[in-house]
Design a protein around this motif. Structure first.
Motif: not given
Lengths: 317, 317
Positions: B253-254, B288-290, B247-248, B188-189, A190-192, A125, A188, B293, B125
């Protein structure tokens, strides 16, 4: 150092061939880049890079399934000689058993049977870009590192050296004859993220390209690598009950590898006070890494050192 | 809409007082900003903001201790009328029991006994800045939102509206007479960032400032709020076994709240293909929120709508 570097650049050193490489992911089950890189390589049935055989291993499948770093104990602290040789009982954590399985499959560590090169894929992270992490100053590792540093431009590339003897080296890459971890962030747990996925894929493609060139007789010039050598860890400030009373200051957050000097802010207490760094100038890394909260590590500090490596070619049989 | 807005700005509406506010954190145990904000407020024994009484609750202490979003079921999906009134048996998940406890303590939802204002603190995230999330178009919520939008400059501030009737509203803030979630990211979580901590603290300070002004008789002018109204969720592409194959895309992303148009890339498959968006122009959020998924949500899509709200003053008894 300079004399040795100049000398090593003139003389060519012949080193044994790399016949095989093992690429590992999922050593930490919530660091997803490696998990999905390994799965994709398995799907593509990638078994050779030139004459070099390539294998892939998802190393902690239980932790991956649980979406957690580990299930009972951090797998990537289980590869010391002591833990690899400890007797298995009913109370042995899953990860210690798994480390012994992996050591039997990919090692044994320190033996002639061990895989020639072991690469373990990690995420952090922390805002660390792409880092090579390794124990010994090893010509193969430094040459591959330099090749990636010269050819990968999308993120900063850095080398981190842990000055620990092989017997106490605790992480998976220490099982190979040569080995390094590729640590990439920020991502983060758990995130890809696609950007991180693509960077790691590019670094692996460059590594396999280097191995192909090396095994086909290409020689590589010597040079130097700047590496960050671990000095010490810094914990969060804590109250009398042991609870953290502060967070990483926002001036330090995301500034991994930016020289920290006495007087620079490092923590902000929950009530708003600022705590400053006192000590010699050092480089912070793993700043605010999620998994290190439980290890009582707010960040690590390193010195920067220059290592020289020689001009090398493969030593044919 | 324009007529109504102009009209509402001229006429002053008198609304019942806000006597008490409850600030909640730790509804998701790995979203740490709320946990530590609430703990610090408890340590400071903050009980009043002017004449408004302030209470704080750590809502899912078991999940916080475990460092996970939840232990058996997502607590923030447990506040529907059906789950709040379901009989408790041995197999009832911890979080359903906890939701009923919280409803007894802070509600009951929909009753005169419910807290006047309930604020629940969340992290994501996703790169969402600071968002207010609410169900109903409620003058108090819109006024507080506008006050924060006007006074908080360090991150983008946005409003998200979920058009769901109260009986089906599933999250904690629906228990209060008025209520909203403050959702801040990216974080990040399991990580606590100083910048995010400071933004949430500032937003709460502004909220309490507004409540003090309102309760002391200050009147607030009407106006309009642009809110993103949830339209639908988009899942990851999947293979025949149900596994995600992509994946995104890094262009998405962002880029939460950046208008998505037909033809824009949204996914990158693991083998490197690019998949494009097809459909009407909408705004993506929770990209892409953890935690999504497992819910099979790659991102949500919203329309932007403008809501007007009237000039208000407190209605004295």
């Amino acid at each position: 150092m300079v004399d040795r570097a100049e000398n090593s650049q003139m003389q060519r050193t012949f080193v044994p061939p790399i016949y095989n490489v093992t690429i590992c992911g999922g050593t930490h089950g919530n660091e997803l880049t490696g998990v999905y890189i390994v799965r994709e390589m398995q799907k593509q049935k990638m078994e050779k890079a030139g004459s070099v055989s390539v294998t892939t291993v998802e190393t902690n499948p239980r932790a991956v399934a649980a979406g957690r770093r580990y299930t009972e104990m951090d797998l990537n602290r289980c590869f010391t000689d002591v833990l690899l040789s400890s007797p298995i009982t009913e109370s042995t954590p899953y990860e210690v058993k798994r480390a012994q399985e992996l050591n039997a499959q990919l090692g044994p560590k320190g033996s002639a049977k061990a895989v020639d090169l072991l690469i373990d894929l990690h995420n952090t992270t922390s805002n660390m870009g792409l880092c090579f992490i390794f124990y010994s100053i090893d010509w193969i590792t430094l040459h591959i590192y330099k090749y990636i540093e010269n050819n990968l431009n999308s993120v900063p590339v850095r080398a981190i050296q842990l000055d620990i003897p092989s017997s106490e080296a605790y992480s998976l890459e220490s099982v190979g004859k040569h080995g390094f971890a590729i640590e990439v962030g920020p991502q983060p747990s758990g995130v890809l993220r696609a950007d991180i996925f693509n960077v790691v894929k590019e670094a692996l493609d460059l590594t396999l390209q280097w191995l192909q060139k090396f095994s086909s007789g290409h020689s590589f010039e010597g040079g130097t690598v700047d590496a960050y050598t671990f000095v010490k860890s810094v914990d969060y400030p804590r109250d009398s009950a042991g609870k953290a009373t502060a967070i990483i200051h926002q001036d330090l957050q995301d500034n991994d590898f930016k020289l920290l000097r006495s007087g620079d802010p490092i923590f902000q207490t929950f009530s708003g006070d600022i705590l400053k760094y006192e000590g010699e100038d050092l480089y912070p890394f793993f700043v605010n890494e999620c998994a290190y909260y439980e290890k009582k590590i707010a960040f690590h500090l390193a010195q920067k050192k220059t290592y020289s490596f020689p001009h090398i070619s493969v030593k044919n049989d």
